[in-house]
Design an enzyme around this catalytic site. Structure first.
Site, PDB file in Angstrom:
ATOM      1  N   ILE A 127       8.268   5.314  10.927  1.00 29.13           N
ATOM      2  CA  ILE A 127       9.185   5.725   9.857  1.00 29.13           C
ATOM      3  C   ILE A 127       8.524   5.598   8.488  1.00 29.13           C
ATOM      4  CG2 ILE A 127      11.281   5.304  11.168  1.00 29.13           C
ATOM      5  CD1 ILE A 127      11.526   2.576   9.878  1.00 29.13           C
ATOM      6  N   GLY A 128       7.206   5.504   8.505  1.00 26.67           N
ATOM      7  CA  GLY A 128       6.469   5.320   7.265  1.00 26.67           C
ATOM      8  C   GLY A 128       5.904   3.916   7.165  1.00 26.67           C
ATOM      9  N   GLY A 179      10.120  -3.221  15.430  1.00 24.31           N
ATOM     10  CA  GLY A 179       9.263  -2.130  15.903  1.00 24.31           C
ATOM     11  C   GLY A 179       7.847  -2.543  16.235  1.00 24.31           C
ATOM     12  N   ALA A 180       7.168  -3.164  15.290  1.00 24.26           N
ATOM     13  CA  ALA A 180       5.745  -3.460  15.481  1.00 24.26           C
ATOM     14  C   ALA A 180       5.547  -4.450  16.617  1.00 24.26           C
ATOM     15  CB  ALA A 180       5.156  -4.008  14.186  1.00 24.26           C
ATOM     16  N   LEU A 205      -0.566  -7.789  11.478  1.00 29.06           N
ATOM     17  CA  LEU A 205      -1.308  -6.783  12.264  1.00 29.06           C
ATOM     18  C   LEU A 205      -2.192  -5.920  11.382  1.00 29.06           C
ATOM     19  CD1 LEU A 205       1.606  -5.810  14.673  1.00 29.06           C
ATOM     20  CD2 LEU A 205      -0.313  -7.349  15.121  1.00 29.06           C
ATOM     21  N   ASN A 206      -1.741  -5.665  10.160  1.00 30.80           N
ATOM     22  CA  ASN A 206      -2.541  -4.863   9.227  1.00 30.80           C
ATOM     23  C   ASN A 206      -2.182  -5.352   7.820  1.00 30.80           C
ATOM     24  OD1 ASN A 206      -3.054  -2.784   7.199  1.00 30.80           O
ATOM     25  ND2 ASN A 206      -3.547  -1.410   8.894  1.00 30.80           N
ATOM     26  N   GLN A 260       5.017  -3.045   3.300  1.00 28.92           N
ATOM     27  CA  GLN A 260       6.379  -3.303   3.768  1.00 28.92           C
ATOM     28  C   GLN A 260       7.079  -4.313   2.874  1.00 28.92           C
ATOM     29  OE1 GLN A 260       8.259  -2.105   6.770  1.00 28.92           O
ATOM     30  NE2 GLN A 260       6.955  -0.604   5.807  1.00 28.92           N
ATOM     31  N   GLY A 310       8.557  -9.991  13.174  1.00 27.53           N
ATOM     32  CA  GLY A 310       9.046  -8.895  12.345  1.00 27.53           C
ATOM     33  C   GLY A 310       8.960  -9.229  10.862  1.00 27.53           C
ATOM     34  N   GLU A 367      11.821  -6.003   7.130  1.00 28.91           N
ATOM     35  CA  GLU A 367      13.003  -6.185   6.292  1.00 28.91           C
ATOM     36  C   GLU A 367      12.984  -7.515   5.547  1.00 28.91           C
ATOM     37  OE1 GLU A 367      15.286  -5.372   9.772  1.00 28.91           O
ATOM     38  OE2 GLU A 367      16.351  -3.758   8.773  1.00 28.91           O
TER      39      GLU A 367
HETATM   40 MO1  MOS Z   1      17.040  -1.185  10.067  1.00 30.16          MO
HETATM   41  S1  MOS Z   1      18.713  -1.299   8.909  1.00 30.16           S
HETATM   42  O1  MOS Z   1      17.625  -1.788  11.548  1.00 30.16           O
HETATM   43  O2  MOS Z   1      16.556   0.401  10.212  1.00 30.16           O
END
Ligand code: MOS
Length: 750
Positions: free
Chosen positions: A481-482, A524-525, A642-643, A650, A714, A717
């Site tokens: 997602i970028g 995700g990662a 990781l990077n 982020q 993670g 966020e």
């Molecule tokens: Mo995040 S608000 O779970 O894309």
């Protein structure tokens, strides 16, 4: 025996992971060769759809006259509730409560009822976007309007407790005797904060191209999690999920609203089926404000009671949030407070007040983003009342284990983050008393706040294949997602197989590929990365077996190493391409998986979060109240990085969101009509380059061996969590004015 060798070859370290590698998809993006949802082509020339939204927030359509629109040039079809294809009832086959929210049926144009302002009431399909949009303007709709309810603060008597919050947490938690301990506490803070409606605005709006071939539907869309889209469309169209393919290789930002299907996807699929022709639909920027979710308005009451030394005896956090009447969403706003600080008597509660709006949705760090904005300001207020440094207050309330779950932390470096941050930021220069530092017309202040965000892991699978040329292809339905997914997965494979970066191709964003949990919740990662890591380990074992059987040599060799495109066993070295060509000309592949946290004992037995500390310095004009950021710093403990470059980006992005939430972002609801007034990027203010000060991010060395085999946690966020509170606390330190209604605009300081 091969097992042994493979185990010794576990986790080869080539230094790829962690490097600040440039984005591997960067050149495609900056040269326009990365294809986004609305740009795809599939078969015949597409038709273009445009949505007409309701001009009332609540009521019923009495008459809808489409005749003029139907006669307009280029128009192919006008769809309303009168002629839209049959769809299941909203939410079928389940009731609209939290757990099935990601995949439930979301029918469009299926009744004459209007539930929120700008809800789709008609859909025009034409030869061009312009023709569709012009024709939509020719549709005449008359409504029977009902009085909607939009107020939160005045309707707390209608509040109810939902069954669960988002992400499945208990609505309430209570330990000890909060009320008694709070009443008896030597020093107390009882502060009420308000956070406004906010909207996520990815650069790329929601957009879909739908194309049918027979009973097979292909959808190109901007999606964070393909599996949700596949199931959501299958449920809405009542077709088997295996007949739906979702394609989303590039995404122009996803902040939660792209976790589920929205009107563009449903309407494109319905119209394409009926017209036997591909149909493209994009939400306009203005439609995004009504049809792609939002963060709800909230009222936060934080009650803290401590002894004279700053040890919390009582911690209470009550949140009231607006929620849609037809589809509940309870952001887990107070949940982080259950883990953050020690206190023997604790109470957290979430309550909802129904309003006649579209549903709230996940928006960048659901829970912590608004919650820490309030709670970490209350901690600052308590520190002042105690005459304690805010860092010292937090240090005194550092828990030995998770205070509500009673399990140890996997890793927790909050104190280290605060101490390192204080040193780097020059925290000792902060005046303990507010409004004491002035430079010309500017009042200068510093603030800090803690950051916490749960470490989730979602089920994921990935396939890694090496061909006879030594090239490695990785496939999974993960999205980028970028955030940098293509890049970090490339690094994980380079490290896992010891092949050069240039030999690795990552293919994402196609539901034909092995399933993942996609991008969301900052999982995700770690989730997709763990699946790829596992696939590489399994592929190494297969390659070792192939090498040994090729050599006809079952004898024990001390070690197998994968380096520079070679496998080295003992003193023997062979290029992987040569080996594969010899033993498996069609290539060798392996699939890896990772279990979700819900099925992992390491999540039951440990409290897993990422942590950080935010620091901010502001300058406030004494005459105008204008607030300007000077500096921000985040120190982050989020496991293995990781990077270094994409991780930093982020966190920078998160800090920018925090800045927006503290000082700018607010969608204003018109209480007469129930619509958001400032529904575009000219009037909905987000932080832009000129607002962003000197920002710095630092990562602590950390490896969380409970989190996953990669040791990564993670962080996507985490950057927003607490960032806004650090700014709000800095504004207070600068001015001595405590604003508890966000955003802190200059009028509130005067
Ligand atoms: Mo995040 S608000 O779970 O894309």
């Amino acid at each position: 025996m091969t097992e042994n060798i493979a185990n010794k070859a576990e986790s080869p370290r080539h230094g790829f992971i962690g490097q600040p590698l440039d984005r591997v998809d960067g050149p495609l993006k900056v040269t326009g060769r990365a294809t986004y949802a609305y740009e795809h082509e599939h078969g015949d020339k597409p038709a273009y759809g445009h949505i007409l939204g309701a001009a009332i927030a609540l009521g019923r359509i009495i008459e809808i006259d489409t005749s003029e629109a139907e006669r307009a040039p280029g128009v192919i079809k006008v769809m309303t509730f009168r002629n839209a294809p049959a769809q299941p009832a909203f939410g079928a086959p389940v009731t609209p409560t939290v757990p099935e929210v990601f995949t439930r049926a979301r029918p469009m144009l299926s009744t004459d009822r209007v539930r929120y302002y700008d809800e789709p009431v008609a859909f025009v399909v034409a030869e061009t976007f312009e023709a569709a949009r012009a024709a939509a303007g020719l549709i005449r709709v008359s409504y029977e309007k009902e009085e909607g309810a939009f107020d939160l603060a005045g309707r707390l008597n209608e509040a109810y407790a939902p069954t669960r919050t988002n992400a499945g947490f208990e609505t309430d938690s209570a330990i000890g005797n909060f009320e008694g301990a709070f009443a008896a506490a030597a020093v107390v803070v009882d502060a009420t904060y308000r956070t406004p409606y906010e909207h996520h605005n990815p650069m790329e709006p929601h957009a879909t191209l739908a194309a049918w071939s027979g009973d097979q539907l292909t959808i190109y869309t901007s999606a964070q999690t393909l599996a949700n889209f596949q199931a959501g469309i299958a449920n809405t169209l009542q077709i088997p999920p295996e007949n739906v393919r979702i394609v989303s290789p590039f995404i122009g930002g996803g902040f939660g609203s792209k976790l589920i299907v929205h009107p563009d996807t449903v309407l494109a699929a319905l119209a394409a089926r009926e017209l036997r022709r591909p149909v493209k639909v994009a939400l306009t920027r203005q439609q995004m404000f009504a049809n792609a979710g939002h963060r709800a308005e909230m009222i936060h009451q934080v009650r803290l009671g401590s002894d004279g030394d700053g040890r919390l005896a009582a911690m209470g956090y009550d949140v009231w949030s607006a929620t849609s009447r037809f589809e509940e969403f309870c952001e887990q706003t107070a949940v982080f407070a259950r883990s953050l600080y020690a206190a023997p008597n604790r109470l957290t509660r979430h309550r909802l007040v129904p309003v006649d709006l579209n549903r709230g949705e996940w928006m960048r760090s659901p829970g912590e983003a608004p919650g820490m904005l309030a709670f970490e300001c209350a901690m600052d207020e308590l520190a002042e009342r105690l005459g304690l440094d805010p860092i010292e207050l937090r240090r005194r309330n550092e828990p030995a284990e998770d205070p509500e779950r009673g399990v140890p932390f996997s890793t927790r470096n909050l104190v280290a983050c605060m101490e390192e941050g204080a040193r780097r930021f020059g925290w000792e220069r902060r005046s303990a008393l507010p409004a004491r530092v002035q430079e010309g017309r500017k009042l200068i202040g510093m603030g800090m706040a803690a950051a916490i965000r749960p470490n989730y892991i979602g089920a994921a699978a990935a396939r890694v294949a090496i061909d006879a040329g030594g090239d490695v292809t990785v496939r999974l339905d993960m999205t980028d997602i970028g955030t940098g997914t293509y890049t970090i997965l490339t690094q994980i494979v380079a490290e896992g197989l010891g092949v050069p970066l240039s030999a690795i191709k990552i293919e994402l964003g196609d539901s034909k590929f092995p399933r993942t949990a996609g991008s969301g919740g900052s999982w995700g990662a770690a989730s997709s990365g763990s699946a790829v890591h596992d696939a590489c380990s399994k592929l190494r074992q297969k390659i070792v077996q192939a090498a040994l059987s090729d050599a006809g040599d079952g004898a024990a060799n001390p070690e197998a190493n994968f380096v520079a495109g070679e496998i080295r066993i003992g003193d023997r070295a062979e290029r992987l391409s040569d080996l594969v060509r010899g033993v498996a000309p069609n290539g060798i592949e392996a699939e890896g998986t990772v279990q979700p946290f819900s099925r992992n004992d390491l999540y039951k037995n440990y409290s897993q979060h990422s942590y950080g500390a935010h620091f901010a310095e502001v300058a406030v004009d004494c005459d105008t109240g204008e607030i300007r950021m000077r500096r921000m710093l985040a120190v982050i403990g989020a496991g293995r990085i990781l990077n270094a470059k994409t991780a930093r980006s982020q966190i920078l992005g998160g800090m920018t969101w925090g800045l927006g939430a503290a000082l700018m972002e607010e969608t204003v609801l018109d209480p007469r009509h129930g619509h958001f007034i400032n529904h575009d990027l000219a009037e909905y203010h987000v932080a832009v380059n000129g607002d962003v000060p000197d920002m710095e991010v630092m990562f602590l060395e950390e490896h969380d061996d409970k989190a996953n085999p990669l040791g990564a946690k993670g962080l996507g966020e985490l950057g927003v969590c607490g960032a806004g509170a650090a700014i709000a606390n800095a504004v207070y330190n600068a001015t001595g004015v405590r604003v508890r209604e966000f955003p802190i605009t200059l009028d509130k300081l005067l």
